[in-house]
Design an enzyme around this catalytic site. Sequence first.
Site, PDB file in Angstrom:
ATOM      1  N   TYR A  56       0.830  -1.200   0.000  1.00  0.00           N
ATOM      2  CA  TYR A  56       0.000   0.000   0.000  1.00  0.00           C
ATOM      3  C   TYR A  56       0.874   1.264   0.000  1.00  0.00           C
ATOM      4  CZ  TYR A  56      -3.599  -3.352   1.452  1.00  0.00           C
ATOM      5  OH  TYR A  56      -4.453  -4.435   1.542  1.00  0.00           O
ATOM      6  N   HIS A 136      -0.021 -12.202   1.310  1.00  0.00           N
ATOM      7  CA  HIS A 136      -0.733 -11.199   0.519  1.00  0.00           C
ATOM      8  C   HIS A 136      -0.735 -11.555  -0.971  1.00  0.00           C
ATOM      9  CE1 HIS A 136      -1.406  -6.577  -0.166  1.00  0.00           C
ATOM     10  NE2 HIS A 136      -2.502  -7.299  -0.320  1.00  0.00           N
TER      11      HIS A 136
END
Length: 305
Positions: A56, A136
């Site tokens: 992110y 992830h």
Amino acid sequence: MERRRLGSSPVEVTTLAFGGAAIGGLYAPVSDAEAMAAVRRAQERGIGYFDTAPHYGTGRSERLLGAALTGEYVLSTKVGRLLVPLEPGETPESQGFADPPPYKRVWDWSADGIRRSLEESLKRLGADHVDILYLHDPDDHEEEVYATAYPALAALREEGVVRAIGAGMNQTAMLTRFVERLDLDVVLCAGRYTLLDRSAEEDLLPACLRRGTSVVIGGAYNSGLLAGGTTYNYEPAPPELLDRVAGLERVCAEHGVPLRAAALRFALRHPAVASVLVGCRSAAEVDDNTTLFETDIPEALWEAL
């Protein structure tokens, strides 16, 4: 705010959680001051679970969360991508994030890579631990998960370095295989259990109930379509989905409930779901989402929907 336990772990999360992608600059830039104000307002409104990832904003979300959080909270981050400084002449890939720092993302599912990723995340967060660690987006790396990544994650839990482990993805099929084959406390599933897409009911949620694995739901608005936007799964929504949303809005209006409030609360009706993540890029968005989340929703509306 209500708290629910993740599987058989000692971790309890608030039913509304703060997703850290937005403050990493997803789709639009966010100032440091705005981002930190959003995090602090979330804590003031009772949100006690914060999720982030190196991906992110290539570390920006982790850095800002670490700078803003105070007191007691539950924190999760993710592994699978290492952040590597750019070489001379290389330009950063945004991958949807505005103003990316000068780093590139490199896949690494090795045991050493998992530990290095966590160590680097802790430095950005200014923390000595995280509570939950997720694999992830291992969509193209399933065999590496079984061979090296999951064993490394399980070892970190066994050592007490993290208190719960899981995997986070936008699909249900592989998550379901992980739940059935591995000892996970929690899975984070984005966009597959919403008012528009209930496909997680077919495989993932029943498997989680059987195994005692908790579910955190992301993407409750299906990337904007259920929040007044026109995008679905990060692309322009087809006409038939726009028509469906219009129908949902009419039903909600008949019961005096905003569609967004129903969208946020829907997933929590399933017994496997522990929390719903929502991304907020300002204190005003935090206030808006928490107020919607706290809306009283009559049982008749769920039956009508």
